[in-house]
Design a protein around this motif. Structure first.
Motif, mmCIF file in Angstrom:
data_model
loop_
_atom_site.group_PDB
_atom_site.id
_atom_site.type_symbol
_atom_site.label_atom_id
_atom_site.label_comp_id
_atom_site.label_asym_id
_atom_site.label_seq_id
_atom_site.Cartn_x
_atom_site.Cartn_y
_atom_site.Cartn_z
ATOM 1 N N GLN A 201 -53.895 13.906 -44.797
ATOM 2 C CA GLN A 201 -52.843 14.406 -45.672
ATOM 3 C C GLN A 201 -52.259 13.290 -46.538
ATOM 4 O OE1 GLN A 201 -52.207 17.731 -45.673
ATOM 5 N NE2 GLN A 201 -53.858 17.873 -44.152
ATOM 6 N N ASN A 202 -52.193 12.098 -45.963
ATOM 7 C CA ASN A 202 -51.562 10.979 -46.662
ATOM 8 C C ASN A 202 -52.243 9.684 -46.243
ATOM 9 O OD1 ASN A 202 -49.936 9.107 -47.877
ATOM 10 N ND2 ASN A 202 -48.192 9.413 -46.490
ATOM 11 N N PRO A 203 -53.279 9.243 -46.954
ATOM 12 C CA PRO A 203 -53.986 8.016 -46.575
ATOM 13 C C PRO A 203 -53.088 6.791 -46.511
ATOM 14 C CG PRO A 203 -55.235 9.227 -48.224
ATOM 15 C CD PRO A 203 -53.898 9.894 -48.124
ATOM 16 N N LEU A 204 -51.975 6.797 -47.241
ATOM 17 C CA LEU A 204 -51.087 5.633 -47.206
ATOM 18 C C LEU A 204 -50.429 5.465 -45.847
ATOM 19 C CD1 LEU A 204 -49.377 5.767 -50.719
ATOM 20 C CD2 LEU A 204 -51.219 4.275 -49.948
ATOM 21 N N SER A 205 -50.506 6.505 -44.992
ATOM 22 C CA SER A 205 -49.947 6.367 -43.646
ATOM 23 C C SER A 205 -50.687 5.293 -42.852
ATOM 24 C CB SER A 205 -50.000 7.705 -42.900
ATOM 25 O OG SER A 205 -51.342 8.165 -42.757
ATOM 26 N N TYR A 206 -51.964 5.038 -43.196
ATOM 27 C CA TYR A 206 -52.675 3.923 -42.562
ATOM 28 C C TYR A 206 -51.957 2.605 -42.834
ATOM 29 C CZ TYR A 206 -56.912 6.661 -41.512
ATOM 30 O OH TYR A 206 -57.817 7.566 -40.997
ATOM 31 N N ALA A 207 -51.560 2.419 -44.077
ATOM 32 C CA ALA A 207 -50.946 1.151 -44.471
ATOM 33 C C ALA A 207 -49.552 0.997 -43.878
ATOM 34 C CB ALA A 207 -50.889 1.052 -45.990
ATOM 35 N N THR A 208 -48.741 2.053 -43.954
ATOM 36 C CA THR A 208 -47.374 1.927 -43.436
ATOM 37 C C THR A 208 -47.382 1.709 -41.924
ATOM 38 O OG1 THR A 208 -47.232 4.344 -43.296
ATOM 39 C CG2 THR A 208 -46.359 3.305 -45.286
ATOM 40 N N THR A 209 -48.309 2.377 -41.218
ATOM 41 C CA THR A 209 -48.369 2.208 -39.764
ATOM 42 C C THR A 209 -48.886 0.823 -39.395
ATOM 43 O OG1 THR A 209 -48.818 4.572 -39.554
ATOM 44 C CG2 THR A 209 -49.221 3.205 -37.624
ATOM 45 N N ALA A 210 -49.946 0.374 -40.073
ATOM 46 C CA ALA A 210 -50.455 -0.970 -39.806
ATOM 47 C C ALA A 210 -49.365 -2.004 -40.061
ATOM 48 C CB ALA A 210 -51.672 -1.261 -40.680
ATOM 49 N N GLY A 211 -48.617 -1.836 -41.155
ATOM 50 C CA GLY A 211 -47.531 -2.766 -41.460
ATOM 51 C C GLY A 211 -46.449 -2.744 -40.407
ATOM 52 N N GLY A 212 -46.096 -1.543 -39.933
ATOM 53 C CA GLY A 212 -45.071 -1.440 -38.903
ATOM 54 C C GLY A 212 -45.490 -2.098 -37.601
ATOM 55 N N LEU A 213 -46.763 -1.921 -37.221
ATOM 56 C CA LEU A 213 -47.240 -2.539 -35.983
ATOM 57 C C LEU A 213 -47.300 -4.057 -36.111
ATOM 58 C CD1 LEU A 213 -50.057 -0.001 -35.045
ATOM 59 C CD2 LEU A 213 -47.914 -0.393 -33.803
ATOM 60 N N LEU A 214 -47.721 -4.551 -37.261
ATOM 61 C CA LEU A 214 -47.780 -6.001 -37.455
ATOM 62 C C LEU A 214 -46.397 -6.633 -37.412
ATOM 63 C CD1 LEU A 214 -50.481 -6.184 -40.277
ATOM 64 C CD2 LEU A 214 -50.703 -7.166 -37.990
ATOM 65 N N MET A 215 -45.385 -5.880 -37.781
ATOM 66 C CA MET A 215 -44.038 -6.446 -37.852
ATOM 67 C C MET A 215 -43.289 -6.388 -36.527
ATOM 68 S SD MET A 215 -43.664 -7.724 -40.779
ATOM 69 C CE MET A 215 -41.896 -8.042 -40.711
ATOM 70 N N THR A 216 -43.696 -5.508 -35.614
ATOM 71 C CA THR A 216 -42.924 -5.383 -34.379
ATOM 72 C C THR A 216 -43.125 -6.588 -33.469
ATOM 73 O OG1 THR A 216 -42.551 -4.045 -32.401
ATOM 74 C CG2 THR A 216 -44.777 -4.074 -33.262
ATOM 75 N N ASP A 217 -42.067 -7.006 -32.811
ATOM 76 C CA ASP A 217 -42.120 -8.163 -31.918
ATOM 77 C C ASP A 217 -42.896 -7.880 -30.638
ATOM 78 O OD1 ASP A 217 -40.622 -9.644 -33.692
ATOM 79 O OD2 ASP A 217 -38.711 -9.169 -32.727
ATOM 80 N N GLU A 218 -43.157 -6.622 -30.339
ATOM 81 C CA GLU A 218 -43.858 -6.277 -29.105
ATOM 82 C C GLU A 218 -45.378 -6.399 -29.232
ATOM 83 O OE1 GLU A 218 -42.697 -2.681 -27.171
ATOM 84 O OE2 GLU A 218 -40.655 -2.778 -27.964
ATOM 85 N N VAL A 219 -45.866 -6.741 -30.404
ATOM 86 C CA VAL A 219 -47.300 -6.760 -30.676
ATOM 87 C C VAL A 219 -47.706 -8.136 -31.183
ATOM 88 C CG1 VAL A 219 -49.067 -5.868 -32.248
ATOM 89 C CG2 VAL A 219 -47.507 -4.294 -31.107
#
Length: 686
Positions: A355-373
């Motif tokens: 539905q929204n290919p940009l969700s790949y980018a926003t999710t990858a960015g969110g995971l890269l930014m979290t301190d738990e990862v």
């Protein structure tokens, strides 16, 4: 400072002896390659028949050239090799590459010829690669003296196999990887693998060193050079599975194999050890990305449940952790996705990408930014929308364009953080995946490759290489290798033992019983695997019990000597084994693990090049599968691991200082909450 190999990699002039017009001869291939850069330096062709070769006038001997030649490649039949070497040295050659075979690989006579040639080269102040090699190349100096062409890049490839070098070149190409240098090691009569690793470490145009080696020569020197390289070293080797030839003589020998030794040396030196050319390519591609992480907490990010669980399993198998994300991180990721998406880890788009290919980018960015990862492994269909004309749900060009934009945004997010990101895609050659790869994000078709790559980009603080400890000066040779002689040697190094006395008859036994109180232990000496042979009696309460045990044991075994010892308090103790095995290539190798009579059955041991520090010894103990026993389980107290590590360090130092000791073993080493006690020891002399 290592050897000066300037004449080898950047000579002022080159001559190919044995140059030929016959494509079936190696002299043809090398000469053809050498002429690829005729303007960089003079290239002379030598053929004993003279005439022309490859359209150029060929000299019949090096002497005819009339000017000094810096580097000479020799590809002539075996009987003419020595004369060609002498001609090269007479012409002022500072480097020789010996293609010709028929030397050490053929037996003792060939080895003698090879040594004589190497001595002449060294006496002249020159260097020799080979003989029995397939040439060299240096893309940074336009030196092409091998049969194959190597794409330019930043990897130095040092290989004992020409075919494997060719396979690595072919496998590296799809990842955009190329080579700064290639050297076929050959017989290493003069220039060794260690010399080449040291020189490539100094070579600014080389960012990683790839090695295929079957013969390390001085393995410890290789490990030292790799540890000091200051850049990644990746090793592919063969013949690691053969067991030690001394396996029948001690537990240490039985538990130590060639693969253990090589793996220990690589861990100590920080070398990436791989098992196949494919795995080497995967690791090189990962290291080329540049980003590294301290910490192994990995977020698996997928667009389908199947890919997610497979990737999570692969990540854990590669030594990574896939922890459930905490509430704050889950809330952060949930805000980026729709309701049916999973956010625990693996994080699953659950169809949102269609539905929204940009969700790949926003999710990858969110995971890269979290301190738990610490790292992110993205897996599944990404790359397929453009490649398949719109993806599983259709959508045509719009989805493909959205995916292309998502790829660009993923690159932007990745560049904003030092955390590693690796992608597994069903469509690794799609335009979107090529965008990721071109930016430096490794992309693989196989899930296990992506996980292995991520592991290569990840270094936990506990697993930092400890380096290669120098060997201590040799101590005076051991004169008494018997049980009590070894006890005396180790006791002087701070290894504690219970009171003991060696006896040969009943009178000696009764005298020993007067020296210290029971309970007692009686051991038959000079008997291999005493426990299995019935040569150990424990918990002998008093003198009468000791005497009875002696009479029974002596009647059965007839040993020439026995040891009477004070029985240690085994309460709350853990039995360890500590051994040192002297490997012909890597020198003394330490082993520590769970000990006692079940040592070989449990096979829970860890290895390191000896001597080891107390800190390294403690790391070995805490790496065991059964390490939880040391800290206390099911109501049992923890034991004194620090004291055990100190004793282990002392044992390995003794073995390292005595090159005449082939094996040294303390088993068991009893570790209790209040200290350590060595209960048995043995040595095998070389």
């Amino acid at each position: 400072m290592g050897r000066d190999l300037t004449a080898l990699f950047d000579p002022k002039s080159v001559a190919v002896v044995g140059a030929s017009d016959d494509p079936a001869k190696y002299g043809h291939s090398v000469a053809t390659q050498a002429l690829r850069a005729p303007d960089r330096r003079p290239v002379h062709l030598v053929n004993r028949r003279g005439g022309t070769v490859l359209g150029r006038t060929a000299a019949t001997r090096l002497m005819e050239i009339g000017e000094p030649v810096d580097l000479v490649v020799i590809s002539v039949p075996g009987p003419g090799f020595e004369a060609a070497v002498d001609d090269a040295l007479a012409c002022g050659a500072r480097a020789i590459v010996g293609i010709t075979a028929g030397f050490a690989e053929t037996g003792a006579a060939g080895l003698a010829r090879q040594r004589a040639i190497a001595a002449r080269v060294q006496e002249a102040g020159a260097v020799l690669v080979g003989p029995n090699c397939l040439g060299i190349a240096d893309n940074t100096t336009e030196l092409y003296l091998a049969s194959d062409t190597f794409a330019p890049g930043r990897i130095a490839l040092l290989s004992q196999s020409g075919n494997l070098a060719l396979e690595l070149q072919l496998r590296c190409a799809p990842h955009g990887l190329g080579f700064s240098r290639f050297v076929s090691l050959g017989n290493q009569a003069d220039v060794t693998l260690v010399d080449l690793v040291e020189d490539c470490a100094r070579h600014e145009a080389t960012s990683a060193i790839a090695v295929y080696a079957e013969d390390f020569g001085d393995g410890r020197a290789f490990a030292r050079a790799a540890a000091a390289a200051g850049k990644p070293v990746v090793l592919l080797t063969a013949g690691r599975g053969s067991a030690s030839a001394r396996s029948a003589q001690s537990h240490t020998g039985a538990l130590t194999s060639s693969s253990d030794v090589v793996a220990a040396a690589c861990r100590d030196a920080g070398v990436e050890l791989v098992a196949t050319p494919r795995e080497m390519t995967v690791v090189l591609a990962a290291l080329n990305a540049g980003s590294r992480s301290i910490g192994r907490r990995t977020a698996v990010f997928t667009d389908g449940g199947g890919h997610g669980v497979i990737a999570a399993d692969a990540a854990e198998a590669a030594g990574l952790e896939v922890p459930e994300l905490g509430a704050p991180a889950q809330e952060q990721i949930k805000a980026l996705l729709w309701e049916q998406s999973a956010v625990g880890n693996p994080v699953d788009l659950a169809g949102m990408g269609e539905q929204n290919p940009l969700s790949y980018a926003t999710t990858a960015g969110g995971l890269l930014m979290t301190d738990e990862v610490d790292t992110v492994l993205m897996t599944g269909y990404f790359g397929g929308y453009a490649a398949s004309g719109g993806g599983l749900g259709g959508g045509g060009a719009a989805l493909g364009e959205g995916e292309a934009q998502a790829a660009r945004e993923i690159v932007t997010h990745w560049r904003a953080t030092p955390k590693p990101l690796v992608v597994q895609s069903m469509y690794p050659q799609s335009p979107s995946c090529r965008t990721l790869a071109a930016a430096g994000i490794p992309v693989f078709a196989a899930t296990e490759d992506a996980a292995r790559a991520l592991a290569a980009m990840t270094v936990s603080q506990v697993a930092q290489p400890s380096g290669i400890a120098p060997l201590p000066p040799s101590a005076p040779p051991l004169r008494d290798a018997g049980y009590h002689g070894i006890r005396t040697l180790l006791s002087a190094a701070g290894v504690p033992f219970p009171p003991a006395r060696e006896i040969t008859d009943e009178a000696g036994l009764l005298a020993a019983a007067q020296e210290f109180t029971g309970p007692y232990v009686l051991k038959a000496l000079h008997v291999l695997h005493k426990s299995d042979a019935g040569g150990v009696a424990l918990r002998l309460a008093d003198r009468d019990a000791l005497l009875a045990a002696y009479r029974d044991m002596h009647a059965r075994l007839g040993a020439s000597a026995y040891s009477v010892e004070a029985m240690a308090d085994l309460t709350d103790g853990i039995e360890l084994i500590v051994g040192v095995n002297r490997d012909p290539r890597f020198g003394p190798v330490a082993m520590a693990g769970l000990g006692g009579v079940l040592t070989e059955t449990l096979n829970d041991v860890a290895f390191s090049l000896a001597p080891v520090s107390a800190l390294r010894a403690e790391s070995l103990l805490r790496s065991l599968r059964t390490a939880a026993l040391l800290t206390g389980v099911r109501g049992r107290p923890g034991v004194d691991v620090t004291a055990a590590a100190t004793v282990i360090a002392g044992i390995t130092a003794v073995a390292a200082a005595h090159p005449e000791i082939a094996e040294l073993e303390v088993n068991p080493l009893l570790v209790r909450p209040d200290g350590v006690l060595a209960l048995d020891a043995r040595a095998v002399l070389a």
